[in-house]
Design a protein around this motif. Structure first.
Motif, mmCIF file in Angstrom:
data_model
loop_
_atom_site.group_PDB
_atom_site.id
_atom_site.type_symbol
_atom_site.label_atom_id
_atom_site.label_comp_id
_atom_site.label_asym_id
_atom_site.label_seq_id
_atom_site.Cartn_x
_atom_site.Cartn_y
_atom_site.Cartn_z
ATOM 1 N N VAL A 1 0.838 -1.194 0.000
ATOM 2 C CA VAL A 1 0.000 0.000 0.000
ATOM 3 C C VAL A 1 0.875 1.247 0.000
ATOM 4 N N ARG A 2 1.933 1.240 0.824
ATOM 5 C CA ARG A 2 2.840 2.393 0.866
ATOM 6 C C ARG A 2 3.573 2.578 -0.457
ATOM 7 N N ASP A 3 4.013 1.465 -1.071
ATOM 8 C CA ASP A 3 4.728 1.569 -2.345
ATOM 9 C C ASP A 3 3.841 2.144 -3.439
ATOM 10 N N VAL A 4 2.604 1.687 -3.505
ATOM 11 C CA VAL A 4 1.688 2.162 -4.544
ATOM 12 C C VAL A 4 1.415 3.655 -4.380
ATOM 13 N N SER A 5 1.395 4.126 -3.134
ATOM 14 C CA SER A 5 1.106 5.543 -2.893
ATOM 15 C C SER A 5 2.224 6.449 -3.397
ATOM 16 N N ARG A 6 3.377 5.867 -3.780
ATOM 17 C CA ARG A 6 4.520 6.647 -4.255
ATOM 18 C C ARG A 6 4.566 6.759 -5.769
ATOM 19 N N ARG A 7 3.501 6.394 -6.462
ATOM 20 C CA ARG A 7 3.549 6.403 -7.921
ATOM 21 C C ARG A 7 3.832 7.778 -8.523
ATOM 22 N N LEU A 8 3.438 8.834 -7.835
ATOM 23 C CA LEU A 8 3.656 10.178 -8.366
ATOM 24 C C LEU A 8 5.129 10.573 -8.335
ATOM 25 N N VAL A 9 5.947 9.885 -7.530
ATOM 26 C CA VAL A 9 7.354 10.258 -7.409
ATOM 27 C C VAL A 9 8.298 9.189 -7.954
ATOM 28 N N ALA A 10 7.791 8.007 -8.289
ATOM 29 C CA ALA A 10 8.633 6.915 -8.780
ATOM 30 C C ALA A 10 8.171 6.481 -10.169
ATOM 31 N N PRO A 11 9.103 6.220 -11.085
ATOM 32 C CA PRO A 11 8.699 5.696 -12.402
ATOM 33 C C PRO A 11 8.116 4.292 -12.272
ATOM 34 N N ASP A 12 7.349 3.891 -13.244
ATOM 35 C CA ASP A 12 6.771 2.546 -13.282
ATOM 36 C C ASP A 12 7.003 1.995 -14.676
ATOM 37 N N LEU A 13 8.181 1.406 -14.864
ATOM 38 C CA LEU A 13 8.604 0.948 -16.180
ATOM 39 C C LEU A 13 8.110 -0.466 -16.446
ATOM 40 N N HIS A 14 7.887 -0.738 -17.719
ATOM 41 C CA HIS A 14 7.357 -2.040 -18.129
ATOM 42 C C HIS A 14 7.945 -2.385 -19.485
ATOM 43 N N LEU A 15 8.262 -3.655 -19.670
ATOM 44 C CA LEU A 15 8.740 -4.113 -20.971
ATOM 45 C C LEU A 15 7.582 -4.728 -21.742
ATOM 46 N N ALA A 16 7.490 -4.412 -23.014
ATOM 47 C CA ALA A 16 6.412 -4.933 -23.856
ATOM 48 C C ALA A 16 7.008 -5.575 -25.100
ATOM 49 N N VAL A 17 6.340 -6.621 -25.574
ATOM 50 C CA VAL A 17 6.713 -7.273 -26.833
ATOM 51 C C VAL A 17 5.600 -7.011 -27.822
ATOM 52 N N ARG A 18 5.936 -6.476 -28.972
ATOM 53 C CA ARG A 18 4.936 -6.113 -29.968
ATOM 54 C C ARG A 18 5.087 -6.973 -31.215
ATOM 55 N N LEU A 19 3.960 -7.496 -31.666
ATOM 56 C CA LEU A 19 3.922 -8.280 -32.893
ATOM 57 C C LEU A 19 3.504 -7.392 -34.056
ATOM 58 N N PRO A 20 4.006 -7.675 -35.244
ATOM 59 C CA PRO A 20 3.522 -6.938 -36.411
ATOM 60 C C PRO A 20 2.136 -7.425 -36.799
ATOM 61 N N GLU A 21 1.465 -6.657 -37.622
ATOM 62 C CA GLU A 21 0.182 -7.100 -38.167
ATOM 63 C C GLU A 21 0.467 -8.090 -39.300
ATOM 64 N N LEU A 22 0.211 -9.361 -39.031
ATOM 65 C CA LEU A 22 0.463 -10.405 -40.027
ATOM 66 C C LEU A 22 -0.853 -10.749 -40.707
ATOM 67 N N GLY A 23 -0.993 -10.324 -41.945
ATOM 68 C CA GLY A 23 -2.257 -10.530 -42.638
ATOM 69 C C GLY A 23 -2.558 -11.994 -42.926
#
Length: 322
Positions: free
Chosen positions: A154-176
């Motif tokens: 709960v304390r960690d979540v309350s710090r979102r305004l001062v801490a970055p929240d980075l995430h890695l994403a994998v993106r697929l192309p549009e394969l027709g």
């Protein structure tokens, strides 16, 4: 795929066809989840607040599932009984503080279910978290469910305004066209690996590590030979390691809403539907270390991507420049 607030019936059916598994950012609920009893209203507040307190995501009300995989659309809701306005009022009145940016999409059904609807509720990750459910507790997403948060969370979540929240994403192309299959492997196609930030706090520095499953036959930067292994679900999975130091003096800061491409690589997947993985870990100042897993597999000769659950561990530490 379109955003949940733009889905129509075809998009909901596509979740079934692509076997999009429940996880951190999506959940399926049958029609009996939306009822006017006090208990059901409390459950709604738990589920919606858990998404806002975690990474955000979508709840599809009116979908049957089996072992966390959607199987069919349920009987549907009569919008004159369970309306979009009623659901919105439950969410706004039962969760404190109020979550900004929740969108409810009333998806019209056709055929034998014409006149009925399902609801796709899109919940953003909230910068005003934590949000409390109507039972006076705070919830988060864990694996396939909403569970109470520990005090430190709960304390960690309350710090979102001062801490970055980075995430890695994998993106697929549009394969027709469907992917061609040769010798048990799909034809090669490109994937992109990106980093983004969900917090208003920018990240000037970050250490980003990702490990590509050697079973994907990826054209890694140093060739496709694995240089490490990951322990996951009781198995040792050979991987190709990549570690990137994101330095503010050499790169732009990672702002909220920005998305930067880390690399692109060509992969082939087993045609038998076996899942392959990209394991990732990100560390940044003020942000707790974050880990995740992205799964890729072939379904009906098409590439499908989803979040995978569970803990993983690198067998040994490596430092590899990219």
């Amino acid at each position: 795929m379109k955003e949940p607030w733009d889905w129509d019936e075809a998009d909901v059916l596509r979740l079934i066809a692509d076997q999009v598994q429940e996880g951190l950012t999506i959940e399926y609920k049958e029609c009996d989840a939306l009822q006017k009893s006090e208990g059901k209203k409390t459950e709604i507040s738990k589920d919606v607040s858990a998404f806002a307190n975690s990474a955000g995501g979508a709840i599809v009300y009116g979908m049957k599932e089996n072992r966390h995989v959607p199987t069919e659309i349920d009987v549907g809701f009569d919008p004159n009984d369970i309306s979009k306005e009623w659901l919105e009022q439950v969410i706004n009145s039962r969760i404190h503080r109020r979550i900004d940016g929740v969108r409810i999409n009333q998806v019209q059904l056709s055929g034998p279910k014409a006149g009925k609807v399902v609801y796709a509720v899109s919940v953003p990750q909230s910068v005003r978290a934590p949000h409390m459910a109507s039972d006076k507790r705070f919830y988060k997403r864990f694996n396939f469910e909403s569970v109470p948060m520990e005090e430190y969370e709960v304390r960690d979540v309350s710090r979102r305004l001062v801490a970055p929240d980075l995430h890695l994403a994998v993106r697929l192309p549009e394969l027709g066209a469907p992917l061609q299959v040769t010798s048990g492997l799909s034809q090669s196609f490109a994937i992109e690996i990106l980093v983004d930030n969900s917090s208003p706090a920018p990240a000037d520095f970050a250490l980003i590590s990702f490990y590509i499953d050697a079973g994907m036959n990826a054209s890694c930067h140093r060739g496709s030979n694995p240089d490490n292994a990951v322990d996951y679900m009781g198995k040792s999975i050979p991987v190709c390691s990549h570690v990137i130091e994101w330095r503010g003096s050499l790169r732009l800061p990672i702002w909220k809403g920005s998305r930067f491409r880390l690399t692109a690589t060509s992969v082939s997947l087993p045609a038998n539907g076996h899942q392959c993985y990209v394991f990732w870990q990100i560390q940044a100042p003020m942000m707790n270390r974050k880990q995740g897993i992205t799964a890729l597999q072939i379904s009906d000769k098409r590439a499908v991507i989803s979040d995978a659950q569970g803990a993983w561990k690198l067998q040994k530490d490596v430092t590899v420049g990219v």
